[in-house]
Write a protein that holds these residues in place. Structure first.
Motif, PDB file in Angstrom:
ATOM      1  N   PRO A   1       4.151 -26.680  -3.295  1.00 16.85           N
ATOM      2  CA  PRO A   1       5.390 -26.538  -2.512  1.00 16.85           C
ATOM      3  C   PRO A   1       5.113 -26.814  -1.027  1.00 16.85           C
ATOM      4  CG  PRO A   1       4.499 -24.391  -3.092  1.00 16.85           C
ATOM      5  CD  PRO A   1       3.645 -25.389  -3.799  1.00 16.85           C
ATOM      6  N   GLY A   2       6.189 -27.059  -0.297  1.00 17.00           N
ATOM      7  CA  GLY A   2       6.065 -27.245   1.141  1.00 17.00           C
ATOM      8  C   GLY A   2       5.793 -28.672   1.573  1.00 17.00           C
ATOM      9  N   LEU A   3       5.761 -29.638   0.648  1.00 20.03           N
ATOM     10  CA  LEU A   3       5.501 -31.031   1.005  1.00 20.03           C
ATOM     11  C   LEU A   3       6.781 -31.842   1.172  1.00 20.03           C
ATOM     12  CD1 LEU A   3       2.538 -31.702  -1.471  1.00 20.03           C
ATOM     13  CD2 LEU A   3       2.390 -31.272   0.991  1.00 20.03           C
ATOM     14  N   GLY A   4       7.928 -31.204   0.965  1.00 20.60           N
ATOM     15  CA  GLY A   4       9.195 -31.914   1.058  1.00 20.60           C
ATOM     16  C   GLY A   4       9.597 -32.628  -0.212  1.00 20.60           C
ATOM     17  N   TRP A   5       8.848 -32.382  -1.295  1.00 20.73           N
ATOM     18  CA  TRP A   5       9.138 -33.081  -2.545  1.00 20.73           C
ATOM     19  C   TRP A   5      10.002 -32.266  -3.501  1.00 20.73           C
ATOM     20  CZ3 TRP A   5       3.272 -34.339  -3.698  1.00 20.73           C
ATOM     21  CH2 TRP A   5       2.762 -35.157  -2.674  1.00 20.73           C
TER      22      TRP A   5
ATOM     23  N   THR B   1      11.283 -39.869  -2.368  1.00 21.66           N
ATOM     24  CA  THR B   1      10.080 -39.117  -2.735  1.00 21.66           C
ATOM     25  C   THR B   1       8.833 -39.950  -2.484  1.00 21.66           C
ATOM     26  OG1 THR B   1      11.428 -38.174  -4.517  1.00 21.66           O
ATOM     27  CG2 THR B   1       9.084 -37.692  -4.543  1.00 21.66           C
ATOM     28  N   GLY B   2       8.899 -41.229  -2.818  1.00 28.36           N
ATOM     29  CA  GLY B   2       7.756 -42.097  -2.589  1.00 28.36           C
ATOM     30  C   GLY B   2       7.464 -42.297  -1.119  1.00 28.36           C
ATOM     31  N   LEU B   3       8.514 -42.455  -0.300  1.00 25.15           N
ATOM     32  CA  LEU B   3       8.296 -42.609   1.138  1.00 25.15           C
ATOM     33  C   LEU B   3       7.693 -41.347   1.747  1.00 25.15           C
ATOM     34  CD1 LEU B   3      11.536 -44.537   2.143  1.00 25.15           C
ATOM     35  CD2 LEU B   3       9.210 -45.441   2.063  1.00 25.15           C
ATOM     36  N   LEU B   4       7.947 -40.202   1.099  1.00 27.81           N
ATOM     37  CA  LEU B   4       7.333 -38.956   1.550  1.00 27.81           C
ATOM     38  C   LEU B   4       5.894 -38.813   1.056  1.00 27.81           C
ATOM     39  CD1 LEU B   4      10.295 -36.441   1.085  1.00 27.81           C
ATOM     40  CD2 LEU B   4       9.390 -37.357   3.236  1.00 27.81           C
ATOM     41  N   GLY B   5       5.429 -39.784   0.265  1.00 29.60           N
ATOM     42  CA  GLY B   5       4.018 -39.806  -0.111  1.00 29.60           C
ATOM     43  C   GLY B   5       3.674 -39.249  -1.465  1.00 29.60           C
TER      44      GLY B   5
ATOM     45  N   VAL C   1      10.167 -28.704 -10.610  1.00 33.56           N
ATOM     46  CA  VAL C   1       9.796 -27.696  -9.610  1.00 33.56           C
ATOM     47  C   VAL C   1       8.287 -27.731  -9.417  1.00 33.56           C
ATOM     48  CG1 VAL C   1      11.748 -26.179 -10.104  1.00 33.56           C
ATOM     49  CG2 VAL C   1       9.618 -25.902 -11.381  1.00 33.56           C
ATOM     50  N   PRO C   2       7.797 -27.270  -8.274  1.00 29.95           N
ATOM     51  CA  PRO C   2       6.339 -27.262  -8.044  1.00 29.95           C
ATOM     52  C   PRO C   2       5.628 -26.306  -8.994  1.00 29.95           C
ATOM     53  CG  PRO C   2       7.569 -26.939  -6.000  1.00 29.95           C
ATOM     54  CD  PRO C   2       8.552 -26.801  -7.110  1.00 29.95           C
ATOM     55  N   HIS C   3       4.381 -26.615  -9.273  1.00 23.98           N
ATOM     56  CA  HIS C   3       3.494 -25.771 -10.092  1.00 23.98           C
ATOM     57  C   HIS C   3       4.127 -25.394 -11.433  1.00 23.98           C
ATOM     58  CE1 HIS C   3       1.022 -24.321  -6.364  1.00 23.98           C
ATOM     59  NE2 HIS C   3       0.837 -25.599  -6.654  1.00 23.98           N
ATOM     60  N   HIS C   4       4.930 -26.296 -11.984  1.00 26.98           N
ATOM     61  CA  HIS C   4       5.563 -26.029 -13.260  1.00 26.98           C
ATOM     62  C   HIS C   4       4.512 -26.131 -14.366  1.00 26.98           C
ATOM     63  CE1 HIS C   4       9.483 -26.679 -15.776  1.00 26.98           C
ATOM     64  NE2 HIS C   4       8.961 -25.477 -15.910  1.00 26.98           N
ATOM     65  N   ALA C   5       4.507 -25.180 -15.276  1.00 28.10           N
ATOM     66  CA  ALA C   5       3.530 -25.158 -16.362  1.00 28.10           C
ATOM     67  C   ALA C   5       4.139 -25.565 -17.691  1.00 28.10           C
ATOM     68  CB  ALA C   5       2.918 -23.762 -16.470  1.00 28.10           C
ATOM     69  N   PHE C   6       5.256 -26.293 -17.631  1.00 28.90           N
ATOM     70  CA  PHE C   6       5.929 -26.731 -18.860  1.00 28.90           C
ATOM     71  C   PHE C   6       5.019 -27.613 -19.700  1.00 28.90           C
ATOM     72  CE2 PHE C   6       8.653 -30.015 -20.894  1.00 28.90           C
ATOM     73  CZ  PHE C   6       9.278 -29.195 -21.822  1.00 28.90           C
ATOM     74  N   MET C   7       4.208 -28.486 -19.038  1.00 35.75           N
ATOM     75  CA  MET C   7       3.282 -29.365 -19.738  1.00 35.75           C
ATOM     76  C   MET C   7       1.897 -29.222 -19.123  1.00 35.75           C
ATOM     77  SD  MET C   7       5.550 -32.893 -19.954  1.00 35.75           S
ATOM     78  CE  MET C   7       4.502 -33.702 -21.174  1.00 35.75           C
TER      79      MET C   7
END
Length: 844
Positions: free
Chosen positions: A470-474, A456-460, A70-76
């Motif tokens: 968030p919001g980048l489609g990833w 994901t790579g094709l999306l950059g 998930v975006p902005h995950h603080a697990f690591m």
């Protein structure tokens, strides 16, 4: 009564032969097991250790996928993620893939070739201990919280002291360099064993196809790993001693590291792929119930792949600003390698099409491999197109492609092979039901994880980022990849559970349970340490299909070398082309020397890591002493060859000939050494022609007379020893000890002059890259001059003990190769260091 006599006599002969062989070949138990040198035990140790490193790398991958779910995950934290990223790639590439396949090859090759062991058993054991200790050093950095964090490729300047202070990256540079000793030693071992210890009559065109794949892999390791070893040494010298090979402000160039790394890195892809493809070419015909279609074409394709792979390294450097002509050349070469790969693929498909396939569990993994590898190959062709590579370089698309090629191209065939040869390891058959669950979970989890990563790579999405907005489609693709990664982990866990239960509850296997065609299935299950009671002639590619009674004949001691009452471990030495017996190769027995040498070299590595240079120097002296002791117990030494009796008619012990395997081993070792030296010369010329900050004087700082004097002394020594070998060949050993002693003194004079050059020349290695390279070249020549001198004096001492002489003549011929090599290197270095400044030099 009379009818029972013929059957009783073979039984008694078999029992007597087994008892004699067991007395000579038995493996010790308890703490003495550290002395085992038998190839089966060493191969299994490689595989088990590789499996442990694979599990650690897999756990790191799970941590990374959890962080990216998930975006902005603080697990690591960012630092923890970069350490996990670097160690995951390092463990998979350096501590799992190649060692695992080398271990499988070490286990299988002698059995497939009809030999009793690999030709240098102590070298195999030494390679394992270097691998274990080096891997432990690298992995311990995780526990200490100082793991390398600059990527498994260690790109500079990110990996330099300026941007990565501390000992993080030193763990990688010293530990991986130590591990590479293991890889190169295994490459030498396997290549010489394949060429020189095949069953009588097993010509090259009759070798099992797996042996061809391993031979090409071994030669690729010998030629391909030294550039990385050199790069690691240079980078560690830059970090520890300040020598500026990659520092552009002092005349170095960061791109030199990329060239050296990928000179290793792209052949490495095929070093991993070829043994896996060899498993497919071996296992698939067994379950297709017919020989491999296009055996000769497959062999040509394997050799072609090995050659072409060395011309692809810039494939990884399309975005660094290289000229367009070079981009076009390497793009074409990257596409060309698909041709021999396609030949192998069509051979597999044709074998399936024309056979009667049986879908057992090894075949299930092979079918999964075919699907995944074809997909990975298609994306590889896409990345060979320069404009497309510019768009997706350094994105998750490349990560996905790499996993499709390496995991799909190596892990799936490896698991097929492990299931296929499982009866060899345990004497039991695998479970079809649990194994199928493991396959489908792994197959679905793998594709769900990495197929989505292409998108994901094709999306950059860049690689090596530990979080994203968030919001980048990833978000969706990353969550799907993370979920499926745990499905794959469940599949691998199921496979491991199956393996564990198999050893306890598996159904006992009959001999040759898959009705295979190759010779390893003619042994007991699991095999005895000596593999075969007698060594059979083999004049077909499919000995067990054409001679089903061969295992019984072997066990009844009806073939060559059927006893061991002489107390020697021995196998047949064969002609490299025809397989005709040449000599009896006597092999060393169990020894603590490989373990001790590996342990002391690990101490050297740790001392360098901790900057305890005095301890490192003392440990290096101890290591040299141990290796010289190793060399002493060799050849005609009583521990190496107890007696010369009980030999087949017309054959002698290899140490009593001029053509023992040691000649081949020294030749291949010097090939690796030469690859390292030529990589150093490549770096010298690259800095002259490409480094923007490189400054060089109009004249070389080295005194020309002294440099040419070193080369002349080396040439004189090489010529002297060559004449001495010719004298021995004529049957004349007069003055042998005195001449070898004089040769040793000549080597000491050469080394002393080289040391004077290094200390007296007006070079400043820490000031500019020009002088730093000169310092390393002179250090290389000094090391080899000293080595030639010490080994010449050792030979003189051995003559005095009658371990070398007209009765045992081949060791001077082995030493002659070293003298010739160092003479050639000295002249090449002289030309490069003296002529380049005179031709291209300029005033600063």
């Amino acid at each position: 009564m009379s009818g029972s006599t013929p059957s009783a006599s073979p039984a008694r002969a078999q029992a007597q032969a087994r008892a004699e062989l067991e007395a000579v070949w038995a493996n010790p138990t308890g703490w003495r097991a550290l002395a085992i040198v038998n190839h089966s035990s060493i191969g299994l140790r490689f595989m088990v250790t590789g499996g442990v490193f694979f599990l650690i790398a897999g756990l790191l991958a799970m941590l990374m996928r959890s962080q990216l779910a998930v975006p902005h995950h603080a697990f690591m934290t960012a630092e923890a993620y970069h350490q996990a990223f670097t160690m995951h790639g390092t463990l998979m590439m350096f501590l799992f893939a190649v060692p695992m396949l080398e271990g499988l090859a070490c286990y299988l090759i002698p059995k497939m070739l009809g030999a009793r062991d690999l030709v240098f058993p102590r070298l195999s054991a030494f390679g394992y201990w270097c691998y274990l200790f080096g891997g432990a050093i690298v992995t311990s950095s995780l526990l200490l919280g100082v793991a390398p964090h600059s990527g498994w490729f260690m790109y500079v300047p990110l990996a330099s002291n300026v941007h990565s202070p501390g000992i993080h990256n030193d763990f990688w540079l010293l530990g991986i360099t130590f591990v590479e000793i293991s890889a190169v030693s295994a490459g030498v071992e396997l290549a010489v064993s394949i060429l020189r210890t095949r069953a009588p009559g097993m010509a090259l065109h009759r070798m099992p196809i797996f042996a061809w794949y391993i031979l090409v892999m071994a030669l690729m390791i010998v030629a391909g790993f030294p550039p990385l070893i050199l790069g690691s040494i240079l980078l560690e010298l830059e970090r520890a001693a300040g020598l500026p090979f990659f520092d552009v402000t002092r005349g170095g160039d960061p791109l030199l590291w990329q060239h050296l790394f990928w000179l290793f890195g792209h052949p490495e892809v095929y070093i991993i792929f070829l043994p896996a493809a060899g498993i497919v070419s071996t296992v698939l015909p067994v379950f297709a119930r017919r020989p491999l279609v296009g055996y000769r074409w497959a062999v040509v394709a394997v050799i072609s792949t090995g050659f072409i792979s060395f011309g692809l390294w810039v494939h990884h450097m399309f975005t660094v600003g290289i000229p367009q002509l070079a981009q076009a050349f390497f793009s074409a070469a990257s596409m060309l390698v698909a041709v021999p790969t396609g030949i192998q693929l069509f051979a597999w498909l044709a074998t399936l099409w024309t056979g009667r396939p049986v879908m057992r569990i090894p075949m299930l993994w092979i079918v999964g491999f075919l699907v995944i590898f074809v997909a990975g190959g298609l994306t590889g062709v896409m990345l060979a197109l320069v404009p497309f590579d510019w768009q997706v370089h350094d994105t998750h698309f490349v990560v996905a492609h790499m996993h499709y090629v390496l995991v799909g191209g190596m892990l799936f065939p490896l698991l097929a092979g492990l299931y296929y040869w499982m009866p060899h390891f345990s004497g039991r058959m695998p479970s079809e039901r649990l194994a199928r669950w493991g396959f489908w979970l792994t197959f679905a989890g793998f594709n769900g994880t990495f197929l989505v990563m292409h998108w994901t790579g094709l999306l950059g999405m860049p690689r090596r980022v530990y979080t994203y907005d968030p919001g980048l489609g990833w978000e969706g693709p990353n969550l799907v990849s993370s979920i499926f990664s745990f499905v794959m982990a469940a599949g691998i866990a199921t496979v491991l559970l199956d393996f564990a239960l198999h050893f306890r509850f598996g159904r006992p296997a009959r001999q040759n349970p898959w009705d295979a065609d190759t010779l390893e299935w003619a042994t007991d299950l699991p095999p005895a340490p000596y593999n075969f009671v007698s060594l059979p002639p083999v004049e077909t590619r499919h000995p067990l299909w054409e001679h089903p009674a061969l295992p019984r004949d072997i066990a009844e001691a009806r073939h060559a070398l059927p006893h061991a009452r002489h107390g020697r471990r021995e196998t047949l030495g064969s002609d490299p082309l025809t397989g005709a017996p040449r000599e009896v190769v006597h092999l060393p027995g169990n020894s603590f020397l490989p373990f001790q040498a590996g342990l002391v070299l690990a101490t050297v590595c740790l001392s360098l890591l901790l900057k305890a240079y005095v301890v490192a120097a003392l440990a290096a002296v101890v290591a040299v002493a141990l290796l010289l002791r190793w060399a002493w117990e060799n050849g005609a030494h009583p521990r190496a060859a107890p007696g010369t009796d009980d030999l087949p008619p017309g054959l002698r012990l290899h140490s009593r000939t001029f053509d023992g395997p040691g000649l081949w081993g020294m030749g291949l070792t010097l090939l690796a050494d030469g690859a390292l030296f030529l990589s150093l010369m490549f770096g010298w010329m690259y800095l002259w022609t490409a480094s923007p900050g490189f400054t060089a004087p109009a004249r070389s700082p080295l005194p020309a007379a002294a440099m040419l004097g070193v080369a002349t002394l080396a040439s004189a020594g090489a010529a002297w020893l060559a004449r001495l070998v010719r004298q021995l060949r004529r049957g004349d050993e007069r003055g042998l000890q005195g001449q070898l002693f004089g040769l040793g003194l000549l080597g000491l004079a050469q080394a002393t002059l080289t040391l004077w050059l290094l200390r007296a020349s007006p070079i400043a290695p820490t000031t500019n890259a020009h002088d730093a390279v000169i310092g390393v070249v002179l250090g290389f020549l000094l090391l080899h001059g000293a080595l030639a001198a010490v080994l010449s004096l050792l030979q003189a001492w051995r003559v005095g003990h009658r371990y070398v002489g007209l009765h045992a003549p081949y060791e001077p011929a082995v030493l002659a190769q070293l003298w010739l090599f160092q003479a050639g290197c000295t002249w090449v270095a002289s030309g490069a260091l003296l002529l380049f400044p005179a031709t291209f030099g300029r005033s600063p």
